[in-house]
Enzyme design. Structure first.
Site, PDB file in Angstrom:
ATOM      1  N   CYS A 174       9.810 -44.576  10.634  1.00  0.00           N
ATOM      2  CA  CYS A 174      11.244 -44.508  10.908  1.00  0.00           C
ATOM      3  C   CYS A 174      12.035 -44.339   9.606  1.00  0.00           C
ATOM      4  O   CYS A 174      12.111 -43.238   9.074  1.00  0.00           O
ATOM      5  CB  CYS A 174      11.675 -45.731  11.720  1.00  0.00           C
ATOM      6  SG  CYS A 174      13.209 -45.449  12.615  1.00  0.00           S
ATOM      7  N   GLU A 188       3.785 -48.456  15.338  1.00  0.00           N
ATOM      8  CA  GLU A 188       3.218 -49.809  15.279  1.00  0.00           C
ATOM      9  C   GLU A 188       3.455 -50.596  16.564  1.00  0.00           C
ATOM     10  O   GLU A 188       2.695 -51.508  16.885  1.00  0.00           O
ATOM     11  CB  GLU A 188       3.780 -50.574  14.067  1.00  0.00           C
ATOM     12  CG  GLU A 188       5.258 -50.986  14.122  1.00  0.00           C
ATOM     13  CD  GLU A 188       6.223 -49.909  13.621  1.00  0.00           C
ATOM     14  OE1 GLU A 188       5.828 -48.723  13.564  1.00  0.00           O
ATOM     15  OE2 GLU A 188       7.373 -50.257  13.290  1.00  0.00           O
ATOM     16  N   HIS A 195       8.424 -45.619  16.089  1.00  0.00           N
ATOM     17  CA  HIS A 195       7.698 -46.766  15.529  1.00  0.00           C
ATOM     18  C   HIS A 195       6.311 -46.860  16.177  1.00  0.00           C
ATOM     19  O   HIS A 195       6.147 -47.578  17.168  1.00  0.00           O
ATOM     20  CB  HIS A 195       8.459 -48.066  15.787  1.00  0.00           C
ATOM     21  CG  HIS A 195       9.683 -48.205  14.962  1.00  0.00           C
ATOM     22  ND1 HIS A 195       9.677 -48.754  13.697  1.00  0.00           N
ATOM     23  CD2 HIS A 195      10.970 -47.856  15.202  1.00  0.00           C
ATOM     24  CE1 HIS A 195      10.898 -48.745  13.194  1.00  0.00           C
ATOM     25  NE2 HIS A 195      11.706 -48.205  14.088  1.00  0.00           N
TER      26      HIS A 195
HETATM   27  N1  GLN Z   1      18.339 -47.126   9.517  1.00  0.00           N
HETATM   28  C1  GLN Z   1      17.673 -46.012  10.108  1.00  0.00           C
HETATM   29  C2  GLN Z   1      18.383 -45.544  11.360  1.00  0.00           C
HETATM   30  O1  GLN Z   1      19.117 -46.259  11.970  1.00  0.00           O
HETATM   31  C3  GLN Z   1      16.231 -46.329  10.397  1.00  0.00           C
HETATM   32  C4  GLN Z   1      16.039 -47.393  11.421  1.00  0.00           C
HETATM   33  C5  GLN Z   1      14.638 -47.944  11.487  1.00  0.00           C
HETATM   34  O2  GLN Z   1      13.867 -47.837  10.543  1.00  0.00           O
HETATM   35  N2  GLN Z   1      14.292 -48.572  12.561  1.00  0.00           N
HETATM   36  O3  GLN Z   1      18.209 -44.421  11.767  1.00  0.00           O
END
Ligand code: GLN
Length: 547
Positions: free
Chosen positions: A386, A523, A521
């Site tokens: 992400c 994970e 994500h």
């Molecule tokens: N801050 C970034 C976003 O909002 C990544 C978010 C995250 O890593 N879950 O897009």
């Protein structure tokens, strides 16, 4: 018929209620019963999406986009089942439903009161989870510690359920038995006090799970039995273990599963913890190491290091490493250190692979970008999750594509900034109106994998034959398609996309052993007996790079 097992914790927080719930669930499941679990978080927050990971740990996300407590992740990993909004509630969520109903005149002019209307709402949610999942057992974890004001109404819900269906409700108390160093003896008094606090709420524990550094011996089991009013066989010793995945087996060896069934007048329908025993054996087998550095910022608290913020990442690394017959060694690396002193990134060459996990906000960002640059140039396997993917795109845009002011709109509002990571159109009005809670791109989204890509091959190796996969998201910002042609031309390609909205979901670099980032994500979907394909491919690359 559905039975309900409430699990409450005494003495201190972090005694392992979540793992206890997951482990009891695992045992009952292995005996042939359908199990589900519900976590109750006492916070006013409507969900875990608005809580800082340093305070609350990881925010877990389910397929239906519920932002919840990390324990839901434990339930999914132990029970190998997908959870949903049914499996999670907070004080905020409960009050919000009651108040909304009151505003809609659904209480028919009655005075709406904390008691009974709040516990009634809690009960109806617990029952709904059992009904919709056709569960034989609903395990209910009452968050917080006995003696706090904030979980009293949830205990009250349990008490009311027991009153209504005495044969179908059971209470498990999880406590901690300290061994003060200067005394050298395991003390039971805090457990006795915890049992009394439960009694004050009108509840008698049926089973006590006694957590401690070492196993609880017979004299102390007898003492707990005597003073807390439970059978000595219902005092379950739960010593510290090397791996949480051992706990269902320890519980089973203590006879916990059959004790529970007996109390409900049931007998096991089958016996099968075989896969699980095999997993634990693999964990304990001596193996070579694979060394992974995680560059983050949510783990330093005073003089202590917290691991809760990245729990699913750590578990996913473990699952993949065990499957590849390696012993994972995870090291926390401070992004802020690299920010202050970029040459400190040199230490990254001592790792087999590096991960930058999810994150929000500016703190440590330039340090993470330096770390990514180092991995790209030195061909160290890099996996961005992400935020870790977004920052890899920024690094690449700046240092390879020559877009010097490349950044994310989340992180910079400078006039000459080039938003290679930008907010989606539909998000803009939400941000303007400060509607932050539950409004990110959340939950399961389709992703089409590009033929011939590293990503596609990784999924194929794990038996995924389709080119459409589904992964879980939690973010507001995205790769900006305006810059994508140039970035791809230079070698960082979008190897996974969400076709309808044309969003880049996976970015990977050609000619590097493993330089890959996901907007989702991965994970969150890794399971001990079914590691995530991309984590597995990353670990394979780490092992190969080391050789
Ligand atoms: N801050 C970034 C976003 O909002 C990544 C978010 C995250 O890593 N879950 O897009």
């Amino acid at each position: 018929m559905t039975r309900y097992i409430f699990v409450a914790g005494g003495v201190m927080s972090s005694v392992g209620k979540g793992i206890t719930v997951a482990s009891i669930g695992k045992i009952l499941q292995s005996k042939g019963f359908r199990v589900t679990a519900v976590k109750i978080d006492p916070y006013i927050n409507v969900d875990a999406g608005t809580m800082n990971p340093l305070e609350h740990g990881e925010t877990f996300v389910t397929d239906d986009g519920t932002e919840c407590d990390q324990d839901i992740g434990n339930y999914e990993r132990f029970l190998d089942k997908d959870c949903s909004s049914l499996n999670y509630m907070t004080t905020g969520k409960v009050y919000l439903s009651v108040i909304t109903r009151e505003r809609n005149l659904e209480y028919g002019g009655k005075c709406v009161e904390v008691v009974p209307h709040i516990p009634e709402e809690v009960i109806s949610r617990i029952k709904k989870a059992g009904k919709e999942e056709k569960a034989d057992f609903v395990l209910v974890e009452i968050g917080g510690t006995l003696g706090e004001y904030q979980n009293v109404l949830f205990l009250e819900a349990g008490r009311m359920m027991k009153l209504a269906e005495p044969k179908n409700v059971l209470f498990v108390l999880v406590t901690y038995l300290p061994i003060p160093r200067m005394v050298g003896e395991m003390k039971t008094k805090p457990t006795q006090n915890a049992a009394r606090l439960l009694n004050e709420a009108g509840i008698q524990p049926d089973i006590i799970v006694a957590r401690s550094e070492v196993a609880v011996d017979e004299p102390r089991k007898k003492k707990i039995s005597m003073f807390c009013g439970v059978d000595p066989q219902d005092v379950i010793s739960a010593p510290d273990v090397e791996s949480i995945y051992e706990i269902p087996i320890n519980f089973e060896d203590e006879g916990l599963g059959n004790r529970i069934l007996k109390k409900f007048g049931l007998s096991p329908r089958k016996k099968d913890l075989q896969d699980w025993r095999k997993l634990v054996k693999t964990i304990h087998t001596k193996k070579r190491e694979v060394r992974i550095g995680v560059v983050g910022k949510y783990f330093e608290t005073g003089d202590f290091t917290l691991m809760d913020s990245y729990i699913s990442v750590i578990e996913a690394i473990k699952h993949a490493s065990w499957a590849e017959k390696r012993n994972p060694v995870v090291t926390w690396l401070s992004a802020e250190k690299y920010e202050k002193n970029p040459s400190a990134t040199k230490e990254l060459s001592s790792f087999d692979g590096v991960i930058v996990p999810g994150g929000f906000g500016n703190r440590g960002v330039e340090g993470k970008i330096k770390a990514i640059e180092y991995c790209r140039k030195r061909k160290i396997p890099y996996f961005g999750l992400c935020f870790g993917m977004q920052l890899a795109v920024i690094e690449f845009a700046r240092n390879v594509c020559g877009i010097k002011n490349a950044h994310s709109t989340e992180l910079s509002s400078a006039k000459n900034m080039e938003p290679v990571i930008d907010v989606m159109e539909e998000q803009k009005s939400l941000l303007k109106d400060k509607r932050y809670g539950g409004t990110m791109r959340l939950g399961s989204w389709a992703c089409v994998l590009k033929e011939g890509s590293l990503a596609k091959k990784a999924y194929e190796k794990s038996g995924e034959t389709k080119s459409v996969i589904y992964e879980r998201h939690r973010h507001r910002y995205e790769v900006n398609n305006k810059y994508l042609p140039l970035i791809e031309k230079k070698g960082l390609i979008a190897s996974g996309t969400h076709p309808e909205a044309d969003l880049a979901e996976i970015m990977e670099l050609k000619g590097h052993p493993f330089f890959l980032g996901t907007q989702f994500h991965p994970e969150l979907k890794s399971r001990p007996l079914n590691p995530h394909p991309l984590f597995r491919e990353f670990i394979r690359a780490c092992i190969k790079a080391r050789r």
